[in-house]
Design a protein around this motif. Structure first.
Motif, PDB file in Angstrom:
ATOM      1  N   TRP A  77       1.043   3.930  -3.075  1.00  0.00           N
ATOM      2  CA  TRP A  77       0.631   5.304  -2.737  1.00  0.00           C
ATOM      3  C   TRP A  77       1.728   6.288  -3.154  1.00  0.00           C
ATOM      4  CZ3 TRP A  77       2.798   8.733   0.898  1.00  0.00           C
ATOM      5  CH2 TRP A  77       2.049   9.907   1.119  1.00  0.00           C
ATOM      6  N   TRP A  95      -6.208   3.186  -0.636  1.00  0.00           N
ATOM      7  CA  TRP A  95      -5.481   3.984  -1.620  1.00  0.00           C
ATOM      8  C   TRP A  95      -6.194   5.301  -1.847  1.00  0.00           C
ATOM      9  CZ3 TRP A  95      -9.046   0.346  -2.977  1.00  0.00           C
ATOM     10  CH2 TRP A  95      -9.957   0.657  -3.977  1.00  0.00           C
ATOM     11  N   ASP A 103       0.829  -1.210   0.000  1.00  0.00           N
ATOM     12  CA  ASP A 103       0.000   0.000   0.000  1.00  0.00           C
ATOM     13  C   ASP A 103       0.864   1.261   0.000  1.00  0.00           C
ATOM     14  OD1 ASP A 103      -2.306  -1.455  -0.084  1.00  0.00           O
ATOM     15  OD2 ASP A 103      -3.101  -0.804   1.846  1.00  0.00           O
TER      16      ASP A 103
END
Length: 261
Positions: A183, A255, A179
DNA sequence: ATTGTGGCCTGCCCGC
DNA sequence: TGCGGGCAGGCCACAA
């Protein structure tokens, strides 16, 4: 939870266990011994030897042993800690418990000098291996080259995030690190892994290496910039948009719908 | 072959 | 106050 950054900290800690003769093994939990081995087999394999090197491939810690002995492989699941002579490899472990109950010591290598190397794992998701098959793991995420990343993602229709977490393609990336990397790279985790443009691939590679290095330096996979916002009502630390949440690659995924495309 | 799903392990936390 | 259910995710077995 132990992803690559934690296991790297464990590897550094394990270096303090090298070159010390092993007097015995304490393996009270048979479930924790993998690959058809039992406590007496591990004890026979290690007693009298010493650990000679602490290596890591992805999330797997590899301890070489002296005199043609086997490689001791330690896996930590999501709640496992390494403890050497009573010192833990990381201060804090997300989703684990900070109580140090001795009942959670699943495996220990005891040294003739009185110290020991222990695996402490409340949820028993880790395990101990003798001569684990290192070839089942892909290239380590800390040192992966742009070409190797391209090859790991090529021609795949699986979601980008799922492919990043596929340990056989690319070793070391878990849920939080995936993640954080996506990102930072501004890429939608749901995109087909094989559909990235050359520019996006370069960006992903840069941020993958950068995220891994940063989180090692900060001391864990929970120390990412996205992490504090990864909760209900969380907003993107970069642009303030409300984060999206969904299951991607079988894992809870957060996200930013604004800048991750 | 590739991709997706469900289950396992256990402690913690929320709501009743 | 106790209790039940949901949740966390790394990994594996299994299905399509």
């Amino acid at each position: 939870m132990p992803e690559l950054p934690e296991v790297e900290a464990y590897r550094v800690l394990a270096e303090s266990a090298l070159r010390r003769p092993v007097s015995g093994v304490d393996a009270p939990d048979g479930w924790f011994l993998k690959g058809g081995i039992d406590a007496s087999a591990v004890s026979a394999a290690l007693s009298g030897r010493s650990l000679t090197a602490a290596r890591r491939r992805g999330k797997l810690l590899l301890l070489d042993t002296s005199g043609d002995g086997p490689v001791l492989g330690l896996r930590f699941g999501m709640t496992g800690r390494l403890v050497v002579d009573g010192r833990a490899g990381v201060d804090r472990l997300l989703y684990s418990s900070d109580q140090g109950l001795s009942a959670w010591d699943r495996f220990a290598v005891q040294f003739a000098d009185g110290g020991d190397l222990r695996v402490h794992d409340p949820r028993r998701l880790g395990g101990v291996f003798l001569d684990p098959d290192e070839g089942r793991l892909g290239v380590d995420a800390l040192t992966i080259t742009p070409a190797a990343l391209r090859s790991a993602l090529a021609r795949s229709t699986a979601p980008l995030k799922a492919r990043l977490m596929d340990q056989a393609r690319l070793a070391g990336v878990g849920n939080l690190l995936a993640d954080e990397t996506l990102w930072r790279a501004g890429l939608d985790p749901r995109r087909p892994a094989g559909g990235l443009t050359p520019a996006e691939l370069r960006r992903l590679h840069r941020h993958l290496r950068g995220s891994v290095a940063d989180l090692i330096e900060r001391g864990g996979s929970h120390s990412g910039d996205l992490m504090p916002a990864r909760a209900a009502g969380g907003v993107c630390p970069r642009d303030g948009a409300e984060l999206s949440r969904a299951t991607v690659g079988g894992r809870t995924t957060w996200w930013c719908p604004k800048h991750q495309r």
